[in-house]
Design a protein around this motif. Structure first.
Motif, PDB file in Angstrom:
ATOM      1  N   LEU A 172      17.276  15.499 -16.359  1.00 38.03           N
ATOM      2  CA  LEU A 172      17.297  16.357 -15.170  1.00 38.03           C
ATOM      3  C   LEU A 172      16.533  15.767 -13.991  1.00 38.03           C
ATOM      4  N   GLY A 173      15.879  14.631 -14.205  1.00 39.75           N
ATOM      5  CA  GLY A 173      15.135  13.995 -13.116  1.00 39.75           C
ATOM      6  C   GLY A 173      13.899  14.773 -12.720  1.00 39.75           C
TER       7      GLY A 173
ATOM      8  N   GLY B 258       4.915  25.228 -14.888  1.00 40.33           N
ATOM      9  CA  GLY B 258       4.141  26.140 -14.054  1.00 40.33           C
ATOM     10  C   GLY B 258       4.880  26.584 -12.806  1.00 40.33           C
ATOM     11  N   ARG B 259       5.979  25.933 -12.499  1.00 36.38           N
ATOM     12  CA  ARG B 259       6.785  26.311 -11.336  1.00 36.38           C
ATOM     13  C   ARG B 259       7.854  27.309 -11.747  1.00 36.38           C
ATOM     14  N   GLY B 260       8.457  27.945 -10.766  1.00 32.64           N
ATOM     15  CA  GLY B 260       9.533  28.893 -11.024  1.00 32.64           C
ATOM     16  C   GLY B 260      10.817  28.172 -11.398  1.00 32.64           C
ATOM     17  N   ILE B 261      11.595  28.766 -12.280  1.00 39.08           N
ATOM     18  CA  ILE B 261      12.835  28.152 -12.759  1.00 39.08           C
ATOM     19  C   ILE B 261      13.828  27.933 -11.623  1.00 39.08           C
ATOM     20  N   VAL B 262      13.862  28.825 -10.656  1.00 39.60           N
ATOM     21  CA  VAL B 262      14.803  28.682  -9.546  1.00 39.60           C
ATOM     22  C   VAL B 262      14.508  27.403  -8.778  1.00 39.60           C
ATOM     23  N   GLY B 263      13.254  27.164  -8.454  1.00 40.07           N
ATOM     24  CA  GLY B 263      12.864  25.952  -7.736  1.00 40.07           C
ATOM     25  C   GLY B 263      13.104  24.697  -8.555  1.00 40.07           C
ATOM     26  N   VAL B 264      12.845  24.766  -9.849  1.00 40.81           N
ATOM     27  CA  VAL B 264      13.049  23.617 -10.729  1.00 40.81           C
ATOM     28  C   VAL B 264      14.529  23.275 -10.827  1.00 40.81           C
ATOM     29  N   VAL B 265      15.372  24.294 -10.974  1.00 38.18           N
ATOM     30  CA  VAL B 265      16.820  24.053 -11.057  1.00 38.18           C
ATOM     31  C   VAL B 265      17.327  23.463  -9.745  1.00 38.18           C
ATOM     32  N   GLU B 266      16.787  23.923  -8.626  1.00 40.34           N
ATOM     33  CA  GLU B 266      17.188  23.367  -7.332  1.00 40.34           C
ATOM     34  C   GLU B 266      16.800  21.891  -7.217  1.00 40.34           C
TER      35      GLU B 266
ATOM     36  N   ALA C 289      16.720  19.768  -9.726  1.00 43.65           N
ATOM     37  CA  ALA C 289      17.580  19.008 -10.630  1.00 43.65           C
ATOM     38  C   ALA C 289      18.974  18.927 -10.013  1.00 43.65           C
ATOM     39  N   GLU C 290      19.317  17.785  -9.449  1.00 51.47           N
ATOM     40  CA  GLU C 290      20.583  17.633  -8.720  1.00 51.47           C
ATOM     41  C   GLU C 290      21.803  17.845  -9.606  1.00 51.47           C
ATOM     42  N   SER C 291      21.674  17.630 -10.908  1.00 53.65           N
ATOM     43  CA  SER C 291      22.819  17.748 -11.805  1.00 53.65           C
ATOM     44  C   SER C 291      23.145  19.199 -12.175  1.00 53.65           C
ATOM     45  N   LEU C 292      22.264  20.120 -11.835  1.00 51.00           N
ATOM     46  CA  LEU C 292      22.489  21.527 -12.165  1.00 51.00           C
ATOM     47  C   LEU C 292      23.011  22.266 -10.936  1.00 51.00           C
ATOM     48  N   PRO C 293      23.759  23.354 -11.158  1.00 55.87           N
ATOM     49  CA  PRO C 293      24.300  24.096 -10.009  1.00 55.87           C
ATOM     50  C   PRO C 293      23.200  24.787  -9.217  1.00 55.87           C
TER      51      PRO C 293
ATOM     52  N   VAL D 152      19.701  32.994 -13.649  1.00 58.14           N
ATOM     53  CA  VAL D 152      19.687  31.548 -13.837  1.00 58.14           C
ATOM     54  C   VAL D 152      20.240  31.212 -15.213  1.00 58.14           C
ATOM     55  N   ALA D 153      19.830  31.977 -16.221  1.00 58.18           N
ATOM     56  CA  ALA D 153      20.325  31.745 -17.587  1.00 58.18           C
ATOM     57  C   ALA D 153      21.841  31.877 -17.627  1.00 58.18           C
TER      58      ALA D 153
END
Length: 168
Positions: A54-55, A62-70, A72-76, A92-93
């Motif tokens: 996921l890079g 410790g960060r929010g999942i929304v920010g982490v997913v954003e 990760a360029e490979s995730l929507p 998100v799930a």
């Protein structure tokens, strides 16, 4: 979490032996990229494979999942609406589950499928695990099988046409 331990009961000839393992070694032993986040959306754990696929870095914990997913360029993308409001952890799930993406790992293109599982303990919802597993070989075999089906179909049609010509 770095100092927490998981206790496993190992069945051996009807008896139980208790084995204590550092929790992070269990997550690292899983084949695939693992990211765990809590009910409030805080990322609480990720393994080395998740960082690579996921890079991400350790700073994701410790960060929010929304920010982490954003990140990760490979995730929507999970930011919703014109106001830019973030999706809920449950949203998100739902968004990630079943997502398929291709990324380069050490210069080689690999395809992954994301599966999200709910974490519960005695009926209490604790969070979610995100597993990205490599399906590159499976997709390649599926493509080879599709090609073989096409070739066999053409051969069968050719043989049937030839038989019909002989009958006339």
């Amino acid at each position: 979490l770095a100092n927490s331990f998981v206790v496993l009961g190992v069945v051996r000839f009807g008896d139980y032996d208790v084995v204590s393992l550092p929790e992070n070694s269990l997550i690292e032993a899983i084949d695939g990229a693992i990211l765990v986040y809590s009910v409030d959306g805080t990322v609480i754990e990720l393994n080395e494979a998740a960082k690579l696929v996921l890079g991400l870095t350790d700073e994701a914990v410790g960060r929010g999942i929304v920010g982490v997913v954003e990140l990760a360029e490979s995730l929507p993308g999970v930011r919703g609406g014109a106001g830019g409001t973030a999706a809920s952890p449950a949203g998100v799930a739902d968004l990630l589950d079943g997502h398929e993406f291709t990324t380069a790992i050490n210069g080689v293109s690999r395809t992954f499928v994301v599966r999200v599982s709910r974490l519960d303990d005695d009926g209490e919802h604790l969070g979610w695990t995100v597993l990205c597993y490599d399906v590159t070989d499976l997709r390649q075999k599926q493509q080879e099988l599709d090609l073989l089906k096409q070739v066999l179909s053409r051969v069968l049609r050719h043989n049937v046409r030839n038989e019909l010509t002989v009958i006339k």
